[in-house]
Design a protein around this motif. Structure first.
Motif, short mmCIF file in Angstrom:
data_model
loop_
_atom_site.label_atom_id
_atom_site.label_comp_id
_atom_site.label_asym_id
_atom_site.label_seq_id
_atom_site.Cartn_x
_atom_site.Cartn_y
_atom_site.Cartn_z
N THR B 7 41.56 -14.49 45.99
CA THR B 7 40.47 -14.34 45.02
C THR B 7 40.52 -12.98 44.34
OG1 THR B 7 39.20 -15.62 46.62
CG2 THR B 7 37.97 -14.69 44.78
N HIS B 8 40.61 -13.00 43.03
CA HIS B 8 40.57 -11.78 42.20
C HIS B 8 41.49 -10.69 42.74
CE1 HIS B 8 37.40 -13.58 39.94
NE2 HIS B 8 36.63 -13.71 41.02
N LYS B 21 49.45 -1.81 37.11
CA LYS B 21 48.85 -3.00 37.72
C LYS B 21 49.92 -4.08 37.83
CE LYS B 21 43.93 -2.70 37.10
NZ LYS B 21 42.72 -3.19 36.46
N ALA B 22 50.44 -4.25 39.02
CA ALA B 22 51.49 -5.27 39.21
C ALA B 22 50.85 -6.65 39.24
CB ALA B 22 52.23 -4.99 40.51
N VAL B 23 49.68 -6.74 39.83
CA VAL B 23 48.92 -8.01 39.84
C VAL B 23 47.53 -7.69 39.31
CG1 VAL B 23 47.86 -9.75 41.33
CG2 VAL B 23 50.22 -9.03 41.75
N ASN B 24 47.12 -8.47 38.34
CA ASN B 24 45.87 -8.12 37.64
C ASN B 24 44.90 -9.29 37.65
OD1 ASN B 24 43.96 -6.97 36.04
ND2 ASN B 24 45.24 -6.78 34.20
N ASP B 25 44.08 -9.31 38.66
CA ASP B 25 43.01 -10.31 38.77
C ASP B 25 43.54 -11.75 38.85
OD1 ASP B 25 40.45 -11.17 39.05
OD2 ASP B 25 40.01 -11.19 36.91
N THR B 215 52.95 -19.90 36.66
CA THR B 215 53.70 -18.92 35.86
C THR B 215 52.88 -17.65 35.73
OG1 THR B 215 54.63 -20.77 34.64
CG2 THR B 215 54.92 -18.57 33.68
N ILE B 216 53.53 -16.55 36.06
CA ILE B 216 52.85 -15.25 35.98
C ILE B 216 53.54 -14.39 34.93
CG2 ILE B 216 52.30 -13.14 37.26
CD1 ILE B 216 52.07 -14.76 39.75
N VAL B 217 52.74 -13.79 34.11
CA VAL B 217 53.26 -12.85 33.11
C VAL B 217 52.35 -11.63 33.13
CG1 VAL B 217 53.77 -12.47 30.66
CG2 VAL B 217 54.18 -14.72 31.68
N ASP B 218 52.96 -10.47 33.21
CA ASP B 218 52.22 -9.20 33.23
C ASP B 218 51.08 -9.18 34.26
OD1 ASP B 218 53.85 -8.25 31.26
OD2 ASP B 218 52.52 -8.85 29.64
N GLY B 219 51.36 -9.72 35.41
CA GLY B 219 50.40 -9.66 36.51
C GLY B 219 49.27 -10.66 36.43
#
Lengths: 402, 227
Positions: B7-8, B21-25, B215-219
């Protein structure tokens, strides 16, 4: 599981592990050899000093210890001789009359200590007759024959049958002189004897000093272990002072103390070298396995298990190398202990200090387990830093290093 | 049933200097039995997300609940035990223990769990048979091909019967044939034993096999497609 993994890890890099095991083995061997060699110095020094100079026990008048004068004669000589003869642990003994004086040749003069002796008793106690290089042992010259050391003879420029003059105080404190003839020239294994002791028959010396007593008894025992016992027994029979050779010559205690310190220093130096070798090697082994250790942490291996694994690797190597080093050391010392280590190349220098050229390295059996403990402790301490380094690795390393 | 509830999630590197921020929310739920591929360009945050889900990294913000346990509230020691009992890891470089045989590697986590010998033995044999590596049981990793090593790694991850398997680029070092074979095995384990797999990957063949692709892009999650 940890034990098995540690054991397998040791053999992951055989060469490196063998180098560590070899280094520990060599370190232990070197330590045993150095200690045994150093022991042999002490033993040789004590042996020569006992056999050729002090004997195991000496008896003096209590005042003689304050003032080493001819007037301070041992009291109750016949009773003392009786007690010594009754003592089964005594191998030989010699009564001496000792005075300080001067010896003069036509060339020069020198200060000496004059020992008045009973020739056969002295030879039985200090092997004096066997130390003769030239001449005879109180058998050919009738009037005031003396024995002097080769060193004194050289200093005075005299040889066998040369005439010399002795000057000393008699028991009344008067200066008296006597003309003597050299009957024999000896070389003792005691540097002190060589330096300035000459031997005269006790009857001759007593006639010259005006006494008929003895101011020193030197007693040789069958074994060093019996000193305390015999000393106690003899002391209980006389008012004179009965002392062991260590009390007579305090340099023995000094030597023993310095020997202990030197051996401790040697141990520390060798163990420190070993310690840094272990740290270096184990650190290399840990850093090489960063990814693997990270993986182990990732999949659920606890820090304490990683710590134990590294500690066990070093401990196991110590457990292999320690006994090998001890065995190698034991075999070397056993071999050299019976054959002797020939240092004839340095014989002149060794003679100056009262040593024989052949040393017999020796070590007490109790030293071996003590060394094993020291080695294991070193291995253990050496493993702590690499083990801490290993547990501090972040498990993420495993993934980041993909 | 959700095996994972993230979560978040936010992961910020260098928060005091130049924050990245490698992972952003990111919020994501993974259900039991899913065969999920997390895809995205290099540096998009897939590996960081997997690390946080696997309890190898802690989120700067947000929480991860695995099987009902909020893992970022666990101590280091509890987390280690939690990973051992609940998560299987498959690494790109296999990361087998080189001094152990294939079978010993497979049994390793069960050994950490203190499982008894007969259980370890039967589970390892069963997995080796399923992975088609029975004949390599006594070989060490250096005597195995890349494909065989990765199959041993998957078997090791499965041996302790974890709640899910996290596989970070598992096929990156494999040739086509080995990749196909490994994917078939993992798909089979997913179908037959309902094992949950989460991959981070660039590999189109893995993506093609996945039942769900995040799919993840820019965290951030750009798309979340279930097939």
């Amino acid at each position: 599981m940890i034990l098995s993994l540690s054991w397998k890890n040791i053999w992951r890099s055989k060469k490196r592990s063998l180098v560590v095991i070899g280094a520990i083995t060599l370190g232990v061997w070197a330590l045993i050899f150095m200690i045994a060699f150093y022991n042999s110095f002490g033993t040789a020094f004590a042996r020569n000093a006992i056999n050729y100079e002090h004997s195991h026990i000496q008896i003096h008048h209590p005042d003689y210890l304050i003032e080493a004068d001819v007037k301070n004669q041992v009291e109750g000589v016949p009773e003392i001789i009786g007690s010594i003869k009754n003592e089964l642990l005594v191998k030989a003994f010699s009564g001496r009359q000792k005075v300080n004086g001067m010896i003069a040749s036509t060339k020069t003069s020198a200060g000496v200590q004059i020992y008045g002796i009973e020739p056969s008793a002295e030879s039985g106690t200090t092997s004096l007759e066997g130390q003769l290089l030239e001449g005879s042992y109180f058998s050919k010259i009738k009037r005031n024959p003396i024995l002097i050391s080769a060193k004194t003879a050289e200093k005075l420029g005299v040889k066998v049958r040369s005439k010399i003059v002795l000057t000393f105080q008699d028991i009344q404190g008067n200066i008296t002189s006597a003309s003597c003839r050299i009957e024999g020239i000896f070389e003792s294994k005691s540097p002190k004897i060589n330096e300035g002791v000459i031997y005269l028959k006790m009857s001759d010396l007593n006639r010259l000093v005006g006494s008929n007593g003895i101011n020193e008894f030197a007693i040789l025992l069958h074994s060093n272990e019996q000193i305390e016992l015999v000393q106690e027994r003899l002391q209980s029979t006389t008012e004179n002072t009965v002392r062991s050779y260590k009390e007579v010559a305090p340099e023995f205690n000094l030597m023993e103390e310095s020997s202990v310190i030197t051996k401790q220093l040697l141990t520390i130096i060798i163990m420190l070298a070993l310690l840094f070798g272990i740290i270096n090697t184990m650190l290399m082994a840990v850093l090489e396995r960063t990814r693997e250790i990270g993986m182990l942490r990732s999949v659920g291996m606890h820090r304490r298990s990683i710590f134990s694994m590294v500690m066990l690797e070093t401990t196991l190597m110590g457990l292999m190398a320690g006994p090998m080093g001890l065995l190698l050391g034991y075999l070397t010392i056993s071999w050299l202990g019976s054959r002797g280590l020939d240092l004839s190349v340095y014989s002149d220098a060794l003679k100056e200090y009262g040593f024989d050229a052949i040393f017999y390295p020796e070590i007490q059996n109790s030293t071996y387990p003590m060394l094993m403990v020291v080695v294991m402790l070193t291995a253990f301490v050496g493993a702590i830093y690499p083990a801490i380094k290993a547990v501090r690795l972040n498990p993420l390393e495993a993934i980041r290093k993909l | 049933m959700n095996v994972i509830e993230a979560t978040h999630l936010v992961k910020t590197y260098n928060p005091d200097t130049i924050p990245v921020k490698a992972v952003n929310d990111i919020s994501v739920e993974i259900k039991e039995g899913e065969f999920t591929a997390v895809v995205g360009p290099s540096g998009s945050g897939k590996t960081t997300l997997l690390n946080m889900i696997g309890g190898l990294d802690t989120p700067t913000e947000g929480s991860v609940i695995v099987n009902g346990v909020e893992i970022d509230m666990l101590s280091q020691s509890e987390l280690t035990d939690f990973r051992m009992n609940n998560i299987g890891f498959v690494f790109q470089s296999y990361n087998l223990i080189p001094v152990m045989t294939a079978k010993e590697n497979i049994e390793f986590i069960m050994l950490l769990q203190k499982s008894d010998k007969s259980l370890r033995d039967s589970r390892a044999n069963e997995l080796m048979e399923k992975m088609g590596i029975s004949e390599t049981s006594k070989r060490r990793p250096s005597e195995l091909s890349g494909g065989q090593q990765q199959r041993v790694a998957v078997a090791r991850a499965l041996a302790s019967k974890p709640k899910f398997i996290l596989a970070d680029e598992p096929t990156a070092n494999l040739d086509s044939q080995s990749t196909e074979s490994l994917l078939d095995i993992m798909a089979k384990m997913n179908e037959e034993e309902n094992v949950t797999f989460i991959f981070s990957t660039h590999d189109q063949r893995v993506i093609d096999k996945a039942k769900r692709v995040i799919t993840i892009v820019d965290g951030k999650i750009e798309s979340d497609e279930t097939r």
